[in-house]
Write a protein that holds these residues in place. Sequence first.
Motif, PDB file in Angstrom:
ATOM      1  N   THR A 121       0.828  -1.204   0.000  1.00  0.00           N
ATOM      2  CA  THR A 121       0.000   0.000   0.000  1.00  0.00           C
ATOM      3  C   THR A 121       0.864   1.256   0.000  1.00  0.00           C
ATOM      4  O   THR A 121       2.043   1.223   0.372  1.00  0.00           O
ATOM      5  CB  THR A 121      -0.925   0.028   1.222  1.00  0.00           C
ATOM      6  OG1 THR A 121      -0.125   0.101   2.419  1.00  0.00           O
ATOM      7  CG2 THR A 121      -1.798  -1.216   1.273  1.00  0.00           C
ATOM      8  N   PHE A 122       0.251   2.341  -0.394  1.00  0.00           N
ATOM      9  CA  PHE A 122       0.972   3.612  -0.463  1.00  0.00           C
ATOM     10  C   PHE A 122       1.492   4.033   0.912  1.00  0.00           C
ATOM     11  O   PHE A 122       2.656   4.417   1.057  1.00  0.00           O
ATOM     12  CB  PHE A 122       0.050   4.690  -1.035  1.00  0.00           C
ATOM     13  CG  PHE A 122       0.585   6.084  -0.894  1.00  0.00           C
ATOM     14  CD1 PHE A 122       1.669   6.510  -1.637  1.00  0.00           C
ATOM     15  CD2 PHE A 122       0.003   6.974   0.001  1.00  0.00           C
ATOM     16  CE1 PHE A 122       2.171   7.796  -1.498  1.00  0.00           C
ATOM     17  CE2 PHE A 122       0.495   8.260   0.140  1.00  0.00           C
ATOM     18  CZ  PHE A 122       1.577   8.673  -0.607  1.00  0.00           C
ATOM     19  N   ASP A 123       0.628   3.958   1.926  1.00  0.00           N
ATOM     20  CA  ASP A 123       1.042   4.366   3.273  1.00  0.00           C
ATOM     21  C   ASP A 123       2.184   3.501   3.794  1.00  0.00           C
ATOM     22  O   ASP A 123       3.151   4.007   4.366  1.00  0.00           O
ATOM     23  CB  ASP A 123      -0.148   4.292   4.237  1.00  0.00           C
ATOM     24  CG  ASP A 123      -1.191   5.355   3.950  1.00  0.00           C
ATOM     25  OD1 ASP A 123      -0.819   6.403   3.381  1.00  0.00           O
ATOM     26  OD2 ASP A 123      -2.376   5.147   4.277  1.00  0.00           O
ATOM     27  N   GLU A 124       2.068   2.195   3.591  1.00  0.00           N
ATOM     28  CA  GLU A 124       3.118   1.290   4.058  1.00  0.00           C
ATOM     29  C   GLU A 124       4.418   1.528   3.303  1.00  0.00           C
ATOM     30  O   GLU A 124       5.507   1.481   3.881  1.00  0.00           O
ATOM     31  CB  GLU A 124       2.669  -0.160   3.889  1.00  0.00           C
ATOM     32  CG  GLU A 124       3.655  -1.179   4.439  1.00  0.00           C
ATOM     33  CD  GLU A 124       3.202  -2.612   4.238  1.00  0.00           C
ATOM     34  OE1 GLU A 124       3.914  -3.524   4.686  1.00  0.00           O
ATOM     35  OE2 GLU A 124       2.127  -2.814   3.627  1.00  0.00           O
ATOM     36  N   GLY A 125       4.313   1.793   2.003  1.00  0.00           N
ATOM     37  CA  GLY A 125       5.504   2.062   1.207  1.00  0.00           C
ATOM     38  C   GLY A 125       6.234   3.307   1.672  1.00  0.00           C
ATOM     39  O   GLY A 125       7.472   3.331   1.742  1.00  0.00           O
ATOM     40  N   LEU A 126       5.480   4.351   2.018  1.00  0.00           N
ATOM     41  CA  LEU A 126       6.102   5.575   2.525  1.00  0.00           C
ATOM     42  C   LEU A 126       6.807   5.323   3.850  1.00  0.00           C
ATOM     43  O   LEU A 126       7.922   5.803   4.078  1.00  0.00           O
ATOM     44  CB  LEU A 126       5.048   6.666   2.699  1.00  0.00           C
ATOM     45  CG  LEU A 126       4.692   7.522   1.483  1.00  0.00           C
ATOM     46  CD1 LEU A 126       3.737   8.628   1.892  1.00  0.00           C
ATOM     47  CD2 LEU A 126       5.935   8.115   0.834  1.00  0.00           C
ATOM     48  N   VAL A 127       6.151   4.574   4.732  1.00  0.00           N
ATOM     49  CA  VAL A 127       6.745   4.282   6.039  1.00  0.00           C
ATOM     50  C   VAL A 127       8.036   3.488   5.871  1.00  0.00           C
ATOM     51  O   VAL A 127       9.057   3.783   6.511  1.00  0.00           O
ATOM     52  CB  VAL A 127       5.741   3.510   6.921  1.00  0.00           C
ATOM     53  CG1 VAL A 127       6.426   2.994   8.183  1.00  0.00           C
ATOM     54  CG2 VAL A 127       4.565   4.398   7.292  1.00  0.00           C
ATOM     55  N   ARG A 128       8.015   2.492   5.001  1.00  0.00           N
ATOM     56  CA  ARG A 128       9.208   1.664   4.795  1.00  0.00           C
ATOM     57  C   ARG A 128      10.347   2.467   4.177  1.00  0.00           C
ATOM     58  O   ARG A 128      11.509   2.328   4.577  1.00  0.00           O
ATOM     59  CB  ARG A 128       8.858   0.481   3.889  1.00  0.00           C
ATOM     60  CG  ARG A 128       7.957  -0.558   4.532  1.00  0.00           C
ATOM     61  CD  ARG A 128       7.787  -1.737   3.597  1.00  0.00           C
ATOM     62  NE  ARG A 128       7.011  -2.806   4.196  1.00  0.00           N
ATOM     63  CZ  ARG A 128       6.909  -4.024   3.687  1.00  0.00           C
ATOM     64  NH1 ARG A 128       7.535  -4.318   2.557  1.00  0.00           N
ATOM     65  NH2 ARG A 128       6.184  -4.941   4.290  1.00  0.00           N
TER      66      ARG A 128
END
Length: 233
Positions: A121-128
Motif C-alpha cells: 500500500t501507499f502508506d506502508e511504502g512511505l513508512v518503509r
Amino acid sequence: MFARGSLVELLISSNIARYAEFRSVSRVVTWLPDDDGSGKGHLEPVPCSRADVFATQNVSVTEKRMLMKLLSACMDRENHPEELQEFENKTFLEFLRAKKLTPNIIHYVLYAICMGTDSTTFDEGLVRTHRFLYSLGRYGNTPFLWPMYGSGELPQCFCRLCAVFGGVYHLKRSAEAIVVGEDSLCKGVVSAGKRLDAENLVLGMEYAPPKYLASAPKGGLSRGIFVIDRCVF
C-alpha cells in the motif's frame, strides 16, 4: 536491523548492546534482469546515500534527479501531506508510476529501498522508505547493522541482563500447558507436572493458541542460500 529501528534503540537504552558486537552492512544489492530478455540477471549495488546516487553508473543523470527528488519528498512527507492525499487508497507502485519514474528507478525504490511488492500500500511504502532513509549514515553507509556472531546472540544478551536482576533460567525443560485465568490472562505454566506461576509469558507464535493470534502482526521471513563461484561485485 535498521540502525534507527526500535530494536537498536532498545539495545542502547537498556545497555544490552554491551553484551554483543555489531557491524554495519557494507553494501546493499538488488537483482536486476538483463535487457536481452534471456531471463538472466545480475546483482547491482543499491545507491543508498546521495554520494552513491551520483556515483553509480547504472542510473542516468535524469534518473538520478528523479530519484533524489522522490526520496526528498518521502522524507519530507509530513510537511506536505496535501500533495500525497490522492494516493491514500492506492498502492505504492501506482504512486511511483504517477511520478513518471522509469522502470529502473521503480525497481530500486520499490524492491530495494522500500523492500515491498507490487501490492504494497501507499502508506506502508512511505513508512518503509522513510525508515530506510532515516537509518542511513548513523553507523555506516547503509541503514543496516548485523550481530557479528548471528542473530542468536540477541536472546542471549537479554538473558544475561535478566540474570543480573535475578532472573533464573531452567534449560531443557518444556511447558506442557499454559494456565489462563478467567480474565484470559496468563497465570503460569505447567512443566514436569508442576505449576510455575508467572505474570508474563513469552513464547513463539507457533506455540501460541489460535485465539491469541487474532491480533498478532502478520509478517514473513525469506531465507536463501546461494553458492557462488566469484565475488558478487
